[in-house]
Enzyme design. Sequence first.
Site, PDB file in Angstrom:
ATOM      1  N   HIS A 173      65.263  -2.425 -29.505  1.00 17.22           N
ATOM      2  CA  HIS A 173      65.362  -1.729 -28.139  1.00 17.22           C
ATOM      3  C   HIS A 173      64.872  -0.370 -28.226  1.00 17.22           C
ATOM      4  CE1 HIS A 173      66.788  -1.030 -24.158  1.00 17.22           C
ATOM      5  NE2 HIS A 173      67.436   0.048 -24.496  1.00 17.22           N
ATOM      6  N   LEU A 233      26.213  -7.353 -41.277  1.00 17.86           N
ATOM      7  CA  LEU A 233      26.954  -8.623 -41.497  1.00 17.86           C
ATOM      8  C   LEU A 233      27.841  -8.533 -40.222  1.00 17.86           C
ATOM      9  CD1 LEU A 233      27.679  -8.540 -45.407  1.00 17.86           C
ATOM     10  CD2 LEU A 233      25.983  -9.738 -44.009  1.00 17.86           C
ATOM     11  N   GLY A 234      29.079  -9.707 -40.184  1.00 21.45           N
ATOM     12  CA  GLY A 234      29.946  -9.606 -39.186  1.00 21.45           C
ATOM     13  C   GLY A 234      29.682 -10.426 -37.886  1.00 21.45           C
ATOM     14  N   GLY A 235      28.349 -11.073 -37.819  1.00 22.94           N
ATOM     15  CA  GLY A 235      28.054 -11.915 -36.789  1.00 22.94           C
ATOM     16  C   GLY A 235      28.282 -11.473 -35.231  1.00 22.94           C
ATOM     17  N   ILE A 274      34.635 -12.970 -20.898  1.00 25.73           N
ATOM     18  CA  ILE A 274      33.658 -12.008 -20.915  1.00 25.73           C
ATOM     19  C   ILE A 274      33.414 -11.360 -19.596  1.00 25.73           C
ATOM     20  CG2 ILE A 274      31.080 -11.469 -21.057  1.00 25.73           C
ATOM     21  CD1 ILE A 274      31.310 -13.388 -23.358  1.00 25.73           C
ATOM     22  N   ALA A 286      27.862 -14.488 -17.305  1.00 25.52           N
ATOM     23  CA  ALA A 286      28.827 -14.868 -18.505  1.00 25.52           C
ATOM     24  C   ALA A 286      29.487 -15.929 -18.153  1.00 25.52           C
ATOM     25  CB  ALA A 286      29.786 -13.603 -18.380  1.00 25.52           C
ATOM     26  N   ILE A 287      28.543 -17.156 -18.216  1.00 25.32           N
ATOM     27  CA  ILE A 287      29.202 -18.431 -17.887  1.00 25.32           C
ATOM     28  C   ILE A 287      29.387 -19.437 -18.992  1.00 25.32           C
ATOM     29  CG2 ILE A 287      27.942 -18.388 -15.459  1.00 25.32           C
ATOM     30  CD1 ILE A 287      25.756 -20.551 -17.122  1.00 25.32           C
TER      31      ILE A 287
HETATM   32  P1  FAD Z   1      29.096 -15.877 -35.180  1.00 27.87           P
HETATM   33  O1  FAD Z   1      30.035 -14.397 -35.229  1.00 27.87           O
HETATM   34  O2  FAD Z   1      28.338 -16.017 -34.057  1.00 27.87           O
HETATM   35  O3  FAD Z   1      28.179 -15.533 -36.434  1.00 27.87           O
HETATM   36  C1  FAD Z   1      27.119 -16.392 -36.923  1.00 27.87           C
HETATM   37  C2  FAD Z   1      26.144 -15.629 -37.667  1.00 27.87           C
HETATM   38  O4  FAD Z   1      25.063 -16.618 -38.029  1.00 27.87           O
HETATM   39  C3  FAD Z   1      25.174 -14.634 -36.509  1.00 27.87           C
HETATM   40  O5  FAD Z   1      25.081 -13.377 -37.033  1.00 27.87           O
HETATM   41  C4  FAD Z   1      23.940 -15.219 -36.543  1.00 27.87           C
HETATM   42  O6  FAD Z   1      22.824 -14.322 -36.625  1.00 27.87           O
HETATM   43  C5  FAD Z   1      23.798 -16.041 -37.781  1.00 27.87           C
HETATM   44  N1  FAD Z   1      22.818 -17.142 -37.808  1.00 27.87           N
HETATM   45  C6  FAD Z   1      22.617 -18.253 -36.994  1.00 27.87           C
HETATM   46  N2  FAD Z   1      21.625 -18.780 -37.391  1.00 27.87           N
HETATM   47  C7  FAD Z   1      21.300 -18.626 -38.734  1.00 27.87           C
HETATM   48  C8  FAD Z   1      20.468 -19.073 -39.529  1.00 27.87           C
HETATM   49  N3  FAD Z   1      19.614 -20.121 -39.377  1.00 27.87           N
HETATM   50  N4  FAD Z   1      20.314 -18.343 -40.933  1.00 27.87           N
HETATM   51  C9  FAD Z   1      21.099 -17.258 -41.048  1.00 27.87           C
HETATM   52  N5  FAD Z   1      21.943 -16.771 -40.110  1.00 27.87           N
HETATM   53  C10 FAD Z   1      21.843 -17.465 -38.976  1.00 27.87           C
HETATM   54  N6  FAD Z   1      36.577 -13.618 -30.269  1.00 27.87           N
HETATM   55  C11 FAD Z   1      38.083 -13.258 -30.430  1.00 27.87           C
HETATM   56  O7  FAD Z   1      38.734 -13.711 -31.114  1.00 27.87           O
HETATM   57  N7  FAD Z   1      38.246 -12.002 -30.029  1.00 27.87           N
HETATM   58  C12 FAD Z   1      37.516 -11.206 -29.109  1.00 27.87           C
HETATM   59  O8  FAD Z   1      37.955 -10.348 -28.592  1.00 27.87           O
HETATM   60  C13 FAD Z   1      36.092 -11.697 -28.913  1.00 27.87           C
HETATM   61  N8  FAD Z   1      35.298 -10.773 -27.987  1.00 27.87           N
HETATM   62  C14 FAD Z   1      34.158 -11.259 -27.785  1.00 27.87           C
HETATM   63  C15 FAD Z   1      33.349 -10.365 -27.095  1.00 27.87           C
HETATM   64  C16 FAD Z   1      31.863 -10.867 -26.472  1.00 27.87           C
HETATM   65  C17 FAD Z   1      31.039  -9.999 -25.853  1.00 27.87           C
HETATM   66  C18 FAD Z   1      31.524 -12.188 -27.179  1.00 27.87           C
HETATM   67  C19 FAD Z   1      30.217 -12.600 -27.037  1.00 27.87           C
HETATM   68  C20 FAD Z   1      32.227 -12.872 -28.069  1.00 27.87           C
HETATM   69  C21 FAD Z   1      33.403 -12.690 -28.281  1.00 27.87           C
HETATM   70  N9  FAD Z   1      34.619 -13.101 -29.153  1.00 27.87           N
HETATM   71  C22 FAD Z   1      35.562 -12.793 -29.309  1.00 27.87           C
HETATM   72  C23 FAD Z   1      33.927 -14.670 -29.781  1.00 27.87           C
HETATM   73  C24 FAD Z   1      33.486 -14.529 -31.170  1.00 27.87           C
HETATM   74  O9  FAD Z   1      32.658 -13.279 -31.006  1.00 27.87           O
HETATM   75  C25 FAD Z   1      33.270 -15.582 -31.938  1.00 27.87           C
HETATM   76  O10 FAD Z   1      34.260 -16.798 -31.386  1.00 27.87           O
HETATM   77  C26 FAD Z   1      32.868 -15.394 -33.286  1.00 27.87           C
HETATM   78  O11 FAD Z   1      32.121 -14.431 -33.588  1.00 27.87           O
HETATM   79  C27 FAD Z   1      32.695 -16.746 -33.702  1.00 27.87           C
HETATM   80  O12 FAD Z   1      32.116 -16.585 -35.188  1.00 27.87           O
HETATM   81  P2  FAD Z   1      31.083 -17.496 -36.168  1.00 27.87           P
HETATM   82  O13 FAD Z   1      31.498 -16.988 -37.507  1.00 27.87           O
HETATM   83  O14 FAD Z   1      31.775 -18.784 -35.925  1.00 27.87           O
HETATM   84  O15 FAD Z   1      29.833 -17.111 -35.447  1.00 27.87           O
HETATM   85  P1  NAI Z   2      34.242 -18.596 -20.731  1.00 25.80           P
HETATM   86  O1  NAI Z   2      34.163 -20.077 -20.729  1.00 25.80           O
HETATM   87  O2  NAI Z   2      35.550 -17.968 -20.886  1.00 25.80           O
HETATM   88  O3  NAI Z   2      34.292 -18.349 -18.899  1.00 25.80           O
HETATM   89  C1  NAI Z   2      32.925 -18.958 -18.342  1.00 25.80           C
HETATM   90  C2  NAI Z   2      33.262 -19.056 -16.804  1.00 25.80           C
HETATM   91  O4  NAI Z   2      32.060 -19.111 -16.093  1.00 25.80           O
HETATM   92  C3  NAI Z   2      34.436 -20.313 -16.425  1.00 25.80           C
HETATM   93  O5  NAI Z   2      35.383 -19.695 -15.690  1.00 25.80           O
HETATM   94  C4  NAI Z   2      33.378 -21.036 -15.624  1.00 25.80           C
HETATM   95  O6  NAI Z   2      34.042 -22.155 -14.652  1.00 25.80           O
HETATM   96  C5  NAI Z   2      32.171 -20.177 -14.980  1.00 25.80           C
HETATM   97  N1  NAI Z   2      31.048 -20.807 -14.750  1.00 25.80           N
HETATM   98  C6  NAI Z   2      30.493 -21.701 -15.663  1.00 25.80           C
HETATM   99  N2  NAI Z   2      29.153 -21.937 -14.753  1.00 25.80           N
HETATM  100  C7  NAI Z   2      29.172 -21.093 -13.799  1.00 25.80           C
HETATM  101  C8  NAI Z   2      28.193 -20.869 -12.670  1.00 25.80           C
HETATM  102  N3  NAI Z   2      27.021 -21.628 -12.786  1.00 25.80           N
HETATM  103  N4  NAI Z   2      28.614 -20.054 -11.669  1.00 25.80           N
HETATM  104  C9  NAI Z   2      29.714 -19.367 -11.745  1.00 25.80           C
HETATM  105  N5  NAI Z   2      30.650 -19.542 -12.436  1.00 25.80           N
HETATM  106  C10 NAI Z   2      30.431 -20.263 -13.611  1.00 25.80           C
HETATM  107  O7  NAI Z   2      32.999 -17.812 -21.161  1.00 25.80           O
HETATM  108  P2  NAI Z   2      32.414 -16.406 -21.256  1.00 25.80           P
HETATM  109  O8  NAI Z   2      33.368 -15.343 -20.570  1.00 25.80           O
HETATM  110  O9  NAI Z   2      31.038 -16.332 -21.180  1.00 25.80           O
HETATM  111  O10 NAI Z   2      32.871 -16.307 -22.629  1.00 25.80           O
HETATM  112  C11 NAI Z   2      32.442 -17.186 -23.856  1.00 25.80           C
HETATM  113  C12 NAI Z   2      33.423 -17.433 -24.874  1.00 25.80           C
HETATM  114  O11 NAI Z   2      33.526 -16.123 -25.794  1.00 25.80           O
HETATM  115  C13 NAI Z   2      34.879 -17.513 -24.420  1.00 25.80           C
HETATM  116  O12 NAI Z   2      34.919 -18.831 -24.135  1.00 25.80           O
HETATM  117  C14 NAI Z   2      35.545 -17.024 -25.396  1.00 25.80           C
HETATM  118  O13 NAI Z   2      35.766 -18.111 -26.341  1.00 25.80           O
HETATM  119  C15 NAI Z   2      34.707 -15.925 -26.216  1.00 25.80           C
HETATM  120  N6  NAI Z   2      35.184 -14.713 -25.872  1.00 25.80           N
HETATM  121  C16 NAI Z   2      36.517 -14.391 -26.211  1.00 25.80           C
HETATM  122  C17 NAI Z   2      37.011 -13.042 -25.837  1.00 25.80           C
HETATM  123  C18 NAI Z   2      38.426 -12.750 -26.447  1.00 25.80           C
HETATM  124  O14 NAI Z   2      38.932 -13.636 -27.141  1.00 25.80           O
HETATM  125  N7  NAI Z   2      38.946 -11.702 -25.697  1.00 25.80           N
HETATM  126  C19 NAI Z   2      36.214 -12.258 -25.251  1.00 25.80           C
HETATM  127  C20 NAI Z   2      35.116 -12.438 -25.037  1.00 25.80           C
HETATM  128  C21 NAI Z   2      34.285 -13.884 -25.126  1.00 25.80           C
END
Ligand code: FAD
Ligand code: NAI
Length: 467
Positions: free
Chosen positions: A446, A41-43, A186, A272-273
């Site tokens: 402080h 769990l945990g997505g 990302i 990571a777009i």
């Molecule tokens: P998800 O976490 O994507 O969960 C959805 C779940 O639904 C998944 O487990 C999937 O398997 C399941 N699912 C999909 N379709 C079905 C189906 N038909 N039946 C059953 N299950 C299904 N956000 C932050 O706030 N802080 C961070 O530091 C951060 N770091 C990130 C780092 C990375 C590398 C990435 C990729 C994302 C990061 N995010 C971060 C974004 C964050 O992970 C998402 O915003 C968050 O997980 C969204 O939650 P959610 O519950 O909407 O969906």
């Molecule tokens: P992002 O939307 O943060 O950044 C994507 C970047 O790629 C943008 O700067 C965009 O201008 C650029 N881009 C788009 N198309 C391109 C192309 N063809 N060539 C070069 N650059 C291009 O998306 P990212 O980094 O993939 O992360 C996805 C989402 O995951 C974030 O928007 C965020 O919501 C979530 N996330 C949150 C984290 C956190 O809260 N610390 C950590 C990691 C992810």
Amino acid sequence: MTEQYDVIIIGAGPGGYNAAIRAGQLGLKAALIEKRETKKLGGTCLNVGCIPSKALLHASELFETAGKSFANLGINTGKISLDLIQMLKQKDDAVDGLTKGVAFLMKKNKVETFFGAGEIVAPGKVRVTGDAPTELEAKNIIIATGSEVTPLPGVEIDEVQIVSSTGALALPAVPKHLVVIGGGVIGLELGSVWRRLGSKVTVVEFLDRILPTMDGEVSKQFQRMLKKQGVDFKLSSKVTGAEKLKTKVKLNVEPAAGGDVETIDADAVLVAIGRRPHTDGLGLANVGVETDKRGFIVTDHFKTTAPGVWAIGDCITGPMLAHKAEDDGTACVELIAGKAGHVNYDTVPNVVYTWPEVASVGKTEEELKEAGIAYKIGKFPFAANSRAKTNHETDGFVKILADAETDRVLGCHIVGVDAGELIAEAVSVMEFGGASEDIARTCHAHPTRSEAVRQAAMGVEGWTMQA
Ligand code: FAD
Ligand code: NAI
């Protein structure tokens, strides 16, 4: 007979599992469906997102600090070396522990968990395919299926040489040259991890700045800091193709506006777009759930266009963040239970967990200008903060934007160590509709970095005392 529930939740990420907990607390009979093959769990967040990335950011930061800063603090260690296998293992252990924690919370709140893919086959009916196919019924269905990686045509992800964030969390060796496509969250977080562990990192960004949704001054100064750390940037550039060789990838890069093509050799490429909503195979059309042009489920206070079907988290509009998904889940279930659930997207903080961290909440200067709102600015550099100076961590600043007339805080932007913790104060003040003077007149301990937030708030009315 088909099992009946008050609410069926599809997807066990931060949106879905928190919705399930709240449902249990409110006495609703809830089912949670998750299709992840690992049956954890945990997505995205716990399995391949927030948690593993933070585990690697933490470990790689300590690795770099030990190698570069310990001697200056009078700590002699001898030569520091990397045990990548152990570093990846402690990351996996963190994920394992937390996903088990979510399973415990489901039991505690009497939520029934089903592993398999959920599909809405008819109003109030969900079919679960998997090891034990079954059909469930409920008055309310919550879609919490999250998001997936946006692909880049011509640069096919194989999770070996060309990876998404998932592959970048598990590279078996430190690549000599890592090219990151996309200068967003990302790219900068995972780019930082591998740079600290020894990679040369080049970030190719389509726009003319990194972190394009952040305050312009913040992203400019932060880019300078990353550059000083050794990250190379190719802004206003696009990757138009990738050729995979045995051990290398040749990338074609050209100016975003078009022009001469340049070839860059990479040992690994991170795409990571951005991320896009994940709604494949859900059966949206079976019940008339509409999506917008970009694939996000259309909602009004989490209600979709189909009666009894709700949606939350990354698959609807709003910031794609775990804490936003969590708040959506809580509010949605409260609405289902007849309570007043609400999420204020204007006060959702956004944190980039790099070194130093970047954190923001509310409006940027660019957004205020565009909206024609008159504002005042208060700013304070960490170079003048006693705690930051004592710890030799003076990079960055705090910037507070307040309404010129009412002094209400409209935005706060921080670059600096612990920015992700410091931003919480501004979030609380904004949630209460507070003014910059409320922060300026509040006693702060402080020596702490939080004093920089207070000094910046004082600056809004021009009476910063310590710079
Ligand atoms: P998800 O976490 O994507 O969960 C959805 C779940 O639904 C998944 O487990 C999937 O398997 C399941 N699912 C999909 N379709 C079905 C189906 N038909 N039946 C059953 N299950 C299904 N956000 C932050 O706030 N802080 C961070 O530091 C951060 N770091 C990130 C780092 C990375 C590398 C990435 C990729 C994302 C990061 N995010 C971060 C974004 C964050 O992970 C998402 O915003 C968050 O997980 C969204 O939650 P959610 O519950 O909407 O969906
Ligand atoms: P992002 O939307 O943060 O950044 C994507 C970047 O790629 C943008 O700067 C965009 O201008 C650029 N881009 C788009 N198309 C391109 C192309 N063809 N060539 C070069 N650059 C291009 O998306 P990212 O980094 O993939 O992360 C996805 C989402 O995951 C974030 O928007 C965020 O919501 C979530 N996330 C949150 C984290 C956190 O809260 N610390 C950590 C990691 C992810």
